[in-house]
Design an enzyme around this catalytic site. Structure first.
Site, PDB file in Angstrom:
ATOM      1  N   GLY A  46     -79.797  50.590 -51.451  1.00  0.00           N
ATOM      2  CA  GLY A  46     -79.716  51.249 -52.759  1.00  0.00           C
ATOM      3  C   GLY A  46     -80.699  52.411 -52.710  1.00  0.00           C
ATOM      4  N   GLN A 199     -71.284  44.511 -50.757  1.00  0.00           N
ATOM      5  CA  GLN A 199     -72.376  44.552 -51.735  1.00  0.00           C
ATOM      6  C   GLN A 199     -71.869  44.267 -53.146  1.00  0.00           C
ATOM      7  OE1 GLN A 199     -71.730  46.911 -49.480  1.00  0.00           O
ATOM      8  NE2 GLN A 199     -73.576  47.759 -48.561  1.00  0.00           N
ATOM      9  N   ASP A 240     -75.919  58.330 -53.717  1.00  0.00           N
ATOM     10  CA  ASP A 240     -76.981  58.404 -52.720  1.00  0.00           C
ATOM     11  C   ASP A 240     -77.503  59.814 -52.538  1.00  0.00           C
ATOM     12  OD1 ASP A 240     -75.198  55.962 -52.067  1.00  0.00           O
ATOM     13  OD2 ASP A 240     -77.131  55.555 -51.121  1.00  0.00           O
ATOM     14  N   ASN A 250     -71.625  58.666 -52.197  1.00  0.00           N
ATOM     15  CA  ASN A 250     -71.903  57.283 -52.589  1.00  0.00           C
ATOM     16  C   ASN A 250     -71.180  56.398 -51.574  1.00  0.00           C
ATOM     17  OD1 ASN A 250     -73.067  55.325 -54.416  1.00  0.00           O
ATOM     18  ND2 ASN A 250     -71.020  54.957 -55.230  1.00  0.00           N
TER      19      ASN A 250
END
Lengths: 341, 341
Positions: A46, A199, A240, A250
């Site tokens: 993350g 995730q 990100d 992302n």
């Protein structure tokens, strides 16, 4: 709630996210080398969480150091350079390490001990700042939703994990859900499992169900069916790295999800702290995309899913073009297209 | 090459596709009950293959029968009705069982033994017809490609398994690749792994690599990145049911793949025998979508990927609207939009 990261006084205690959902395992990190490995192996992941983790990792270089101050300063800078090589895509990593470098450069410390105190204070500040920024993203994101969705429950679709476990607390994409829950707003979440590392099912479904938020898991390729059934009010995802024009990198699968959302007229919202914005990049073409180990795809969690020796394509991220994004919500405001930060 | 299905003289020998890619296991089916179970558990899968399998399954009712002819006839019709409940979406299943029902109704047999011979002859005919139809789809599909793609290798993306193991031989979406390989046309395939049951990595990658065709596996959510890199000449997929207007039901994830292909201007082609076309349905809204066991998503192959008790959304198919389909290729011709069969 589970904690992503805790400072024990001499080490960083990480929740080992590779073990979820079957095990709640904590791991103590005492050196920059161990932190590099933990980030690379996704023990902690993350974008915001790896930023704070890397900062503590660089700080550990000074804390472990025996020797004269100038060499200690250099050791921290070297550790920062090394930690910056742990993952390529999330810009928060580089941003947080830059904060550490600034402390070293600005430092008027006359002993290694004082330098350590300064660095540790900066890490704690980054830690607290991340929590309060995420809280603010949650408030702004919730207000954005309440203005647009009048029925209850509000049903969001999310991809990967941009939740509490991707940050110090609250998360980014999931922050409005936690803030909404505190205020009694009925919310419901559909969570893409997010191949290859799952995730969404391993982490997002775990943290939401522990918080009492109704959550339903689906495979990534099922989101279009959900939207066709008009069951989704909005798609909320993290990022990100965001280029100056709003193109957003992302987790792999975010871009096709944005295409599907556009097809069905479902708002597609990116939620991320301003530290995710990379003003040096005019658009998403400059964002480096990490390609990861083929085993993640064809031997997920030890299970053999393809014939031996088969070729594999495994990019970890994709870039959603700004024109597919309805809003980008930071701790400062909800930005609408055309994006200018 | 592996065989999907073989008649042993007294039973149907199926390749147990649930065991791929780690095991090549064969299973002998001697009763309609066993065949129903094999179809439901996906030991055999793929719309054309389950059609032929179900026909043999109904035939086994007569072969096992001890008693007077009229009761034997009824036993076959009952078995056909029962086998029709094994899976809801693929129309080839109902079509093949209708051929068996016709044989029973038309039969002038005066003994159970003769009825068995008639039924078995029909099954063998369906078997051979499937092989030659798939071969023909391969020829037409290859010609379609050679007209449009001039460079080599031709690079196709496929989803799920519409290959030899979804039919008696050649497959539907993969037939042009096998026919091309026979003719020395360089071909390369990217295969979506196809969650939740991974038919793309477990089955498509296995049959293509055994046939010496270069194949690369990716997660379903990575196809958009591939197309953005301009690495795909066309998307070739099968279908489980095609409505009169061309709307096509296929494995979950096909519809979002078609949206992505449209976004990048990549041709999206459906290949299926005419027995897949359901002329009774004006459009795709009438196609029933099978929802399968949540464990397929959150406990894939025994691996726990989500917290216990989490809700799951698991449709096995989606419907790609005709307007996203460039061509529908059957054993008769390559149809272009607007589709009229």
């Amino acid at each position: 709630m589970l904690s992503t990261l805790e400072w024990t006084g001499s080490s960083v205690r990480l929740l080992d996210q590779t073990q979820l959902p079957t095990k709640i395992a904590l791991v103590d990190i005492s050196t920059p080398l161990q932190m590099h490995d933990a980030i690379r192996r996704l023990v902690v992941r993350g974008a915001p969480a790896i930023g704070v983790s890397a900062a503590y990792g660089a700080c550990l270089a000074a804390m472990n150091f025996q020797g004269p101050l100038p060499v200690a300063r250099q050791a921290v800078l070297d550790a920062a350079d090394y930690l910056a090589t742990s993952r390529p895509t999330a810009v928060n990593l580089f941003w947080a390490l830059d904060q550490i470098r600034s402390v070293v450069r600005r430092s008027v410390a006359t002993s290694v001990e004082t330098l350590c105190q300064e660095l540790l204070a900066e890490c704690h500040r980054l830690f607290e700042e991340d929590r309060s920024r995420c809280r603010r993203i949650g408030e702004i994101g919730l207000a954005w939703l309440l203005e647009r969705v009048k029925h209850r429950p509000i049903t969001l679709l999310t991809h990967c994990n941009a939740g509490a476990l991707a940050t110090i607390a609250y998360g980014t994409a999931l922050a409005p859900i936690y803030v909404g829950a505190e205020q009694g707003v009925a919310m419901e979440v559909y969570s893409d499992e997010t191949r290859p590392l799952l995730q969404g099912s391993r982490i997002t479904a775990t943290e939401l169900s522990r918080a009492g938020i109704p959550v339903t898991v689906l495979c990534d390729n099922m989101a279009a069916s959900l939207m066709r059934e008009k069951r989704i009010d909005a798609v909320f995802v993290g990022a990100d790295r965001i280029a100056a024009n709003g193109d957003a990198a992302n987790k792999i699968g975010t871009f096709p999800l944005a295409l599907v959302a556009r097809h069905f007229g479902v708002p597609f919202v990116v939620l991320a702290p301003t530290s995710t914005i990379d003003a040096t990049l005019p658009d998403g073409r400059g964002i480096p995309i990490e390609h990861r180990n083929p085993a993640e795809v064809v031997e997920p969690f030890g299970l053999k899913t393809a014939p031996p020796g088969v070729a594999v394509y495994n990019p970890a991220f994709d870039v959603t073009p700004a024109d597919l994004i309805t809003a980008i919500i930071t701790e400062k405001k909800a930005h609408a297209a055309p994006f200018r930060f």
